[in-house]
Design an enzyme around this catalytic site. Structure first.
Site, short mmCIF file in Angstrom:
data_model
loop_
_atom_site.label_atom_id
_atom_site.label_comp_id
_atom_site.label_asym_id
_atom_site.label_seq_id
_atom_site.Cartn_x
_atom_site.Cartn_y
_atom_site.Cartn_z
N GLU A 262 0.88 -1.34 -0.12
CA GLU A 262 -0.02 -0.03 0.04
C GLU A 262 0.86 1.18 -0.11
O GLU A 262 0.52 2.29 -0.75
CB GLU A 262 -0.94 0.09 1.23
CG GLU A 262 -2.13 -1.07 1.22
CD GLU A 262 -2.74 -1.28 -0.13
OE1 GLU A 262 -2.94 -0.41 -0.87
OE2 GLU A 262 -3.01 -2.66 -0.36
N GLU A 291 -0.21 -0.54 -9.95
CA GLU A 291 0.10 -2.02 -9.36
C GLU A 291 1.57 -2.07 -9.54
O GLU A 291 2.15 -2.83 -8.75
CB GLU A 291 -0.87 -2.97 -10.00
CG GLU A 291 -0.73 -4.29 -8.97
CD GLU A 291 -1.47 -3.85 -7.75
OE1 GLU A 291 -2.15 -2.96 -7.44
OE2 GLU A 291 -1.52 -4.87 -6.87
ZN ZN Z 1 -2.51 -2.90 -5.03
#
Ligand code: ZN
Length: 497
Positions: A262, A291
């Site tokens: 995160e 990502e």
């Molecule tokens: Zn993620």
């Protein structure tokens, strides 16, 4: 300095206002997941619905259409052209949808989510099937209003601009072929550590460790927070980034790796051009690039020997008794544990991509008409046996495990693996500029790495779409070979008997 037409500055002001409005929803959502008293759920639902309606109304105002029309023929520099291009795309997508459809889709999402929760609890796909059917129909209907030629590509594009299944198909096929022998070696190895040895790690001390790591990575607590929630996520705004994590005293590595993940998302958000938040100059490219940032900090950095060279002594200082039975080698193996698990969110970085391949194929076939909803459980299990070499015993550990479809999120899954491909590409590319990055990580010096990402990734905003972005930053569009090289370099030495 280029002078822009007055309509351009008006458009920037409109986009800034929309950014302020829509990001308030993100703060409400974060609060709902972290702090909201249990009896306030009804109110929060109504607040969110009212604000969503307002955001939709404001973002489809004719005045914005008029500004975009004025700018159609304008002579703009590259940055301004990107701002107008993205504003036009968002405006067209939003205005194409009839208000009646938007309301119906929102209600169906809410019903779909609750039906999925119940169906998963009861392990009964039949309860969820009509809702899945409805979500697929709504996705088709929405794509139709927006003039899509291919529904699934249109859905993928909403998460990763410019991406299509024609690009993804060969990437995923090559990746699967490359993962197979690596996974074979790992699963054939006798090395491994029993995860049940990790027991009794007090949560307050886990939090101390985690905050030290997050701070060292460069997260700015002056305009961001990290709190507890059931599911880790990162939301909010570049000016006010809200992360969450969770703690389990018998699974301490999960909270570290989730928090590092995160933090990667958060560092990207905090590195975006805040002055232009809500425009192409201050937005992320899409889910795959997002990502790539979370995976790079979690995997390439956080699971490396270099990282733990610095942090292991501190970890042992906080948990001396708990870690006493484990050698350094054991700890490193546990951090890089690989196993076939039924559940995607529990999967390691080697098998994770196979979970995504399975979902991608299912979605592609559902939207091409090759697969019908009633056949989903059987098709899922057959594909799982083929791709993961594992047959789910229940739908709960098969096709009912993920929340995405219940909320109409189709075309989202591929981004996770596309992000893994890009993370590895970035990792090898940045080492050309930072040959000492591993030594720096070993000394907990993350500034050079973060600076490189700031300059090469974060500051670009959404000027380029995923493939062009990858080409410009790494010298190649997305390709599986760097990820395969990284997996071989990371895992084969660990798991060779
Ligand atoms: Zn993620």
């Amino acid at each position: 300095m280029t002078t822009h037409p007055p309509a351009y500055s008006h458009l920037l002001a409109e986009l800034r206002r929309l950014d302020r409005l829509s990001s308030s929803l993100g703060i409400l959502f974060w609060d709902e997941q972290t702090n909201m008293p249990p009896k306030s759920a009804q109110l929060r639902g109504e607040q969110t619905a009212a604000l969503s309606e307002l955001v939709h109304r404001e973002s489809t105002r004719p005045e914005i259409g008029e500004l975009l029309a004025k700018l159609k023929e304008a002579d703009l520099d590259e940055d301004a052209a990107a701002v107008v291009r993205e504003a036009r795309k968002a405006y067209n997508r939003a205005t194409c949808l009839p208000g009646e459809y938007v309301a119906r889709a929102a209600a169906a999402r809410s019903a779909g989510f609750h039906a999925w929760v119940e169906a998963r609890k009861d392990n009964d796909f039949a309860q969820f099937a009509p809702h899945l059917e409805a979500q697929i129909d709504l996705a088709r209907e929405g794509a139709h209003y927006q003039g899509a030629t291919d529904v699934y590509d249109h859905l993928i594009d909403s998460f990763d601009p410019g991406m299509t299944s024609a690009i993804i198909d060969p990437l995923f096929a090559e990746l699967e072929e490359g993962i197979r022998p690596i996974l074979g070696t790992i699963l054939g190895s006798e090395r491994g550590v029993d995860p049940s040895l990790f027991k009794g790690f007090p949560e307050d001390k886990q939090e101390v460790f985690l905050r030290e790591v997050v701070t060292a990575f460069g997260f700015d607590f002056g305009r961001g927070r990290i709190d507890r929630a059931i599911h880790p996520f990162c939301g909010g705004h570049p000016e006010d980034t809200r992360m969450t994590t969770r703690y389990d005293s018998d699974n301490p590595l999960d909270s570290i790796t989730s928090a590092m993940h995160e933090t990667g998302h958060a560092l990207y958000e905090q590195g975006l051009n805040r002055e232009f938040a809500g425009t192409a100059l201050g937005s992320s490219v899409g889910m795959a690039v997002h990502e790539s940032q979370s995976r790079l900090w979690e995997n390439q950095v956080g699971r490396s020997r270099a990282f733990w060279r610095h942090w292991e002594p501190r970890y042992r200082e906080l948990f001396p008794e708990q870690l006493a039975p484990l050698s350094s080698a054991d700890l490193h193996l546990a951090i890089n544990r690989v196993a076939i698990t039924p559940i995607r969110v529990d999967a390691d970085e080697v098998t994770y991509n196979l979970h995504i391949l399975l979902r991608y194929q299912m979605e592609r076939d559902l939207f091409s008409g090759k697969l019908t909803v009633k056949d989903v459980p059987a098709a899922w299990n057959a594909r799982s046996a083929e791709i993961l070499r594992f047959t789910p015993q229940t739908d709960r550990e098969g096709c009912l495990q993920d929340v995405h479809w219940s909320e109409g999120l189709f075309g989202y899954f591929p981004s996770y693996t596309l992000g893994n491909l890009l993370a590895a590409q970035l990792w090898y590319r940045l080492q050309e500029d930072l040959p000492d990055v591993e030594a720096q990580i070993g000394r907990a010096e993350f500034t050079p790495l973060l600076e490189w990402l700031r300059n090469h990734v974060h500051s670009l905003g959404r000027r380029y779409y995923t493939q062009t972005f990858a080409q410009k930053v790494t010298g190649s569009p997305l390709t599986p070979q760097p990820l395969l090289r990284y997996l071989r370099e990371r895992y084969l030495p660990l798991y060779s008997n």
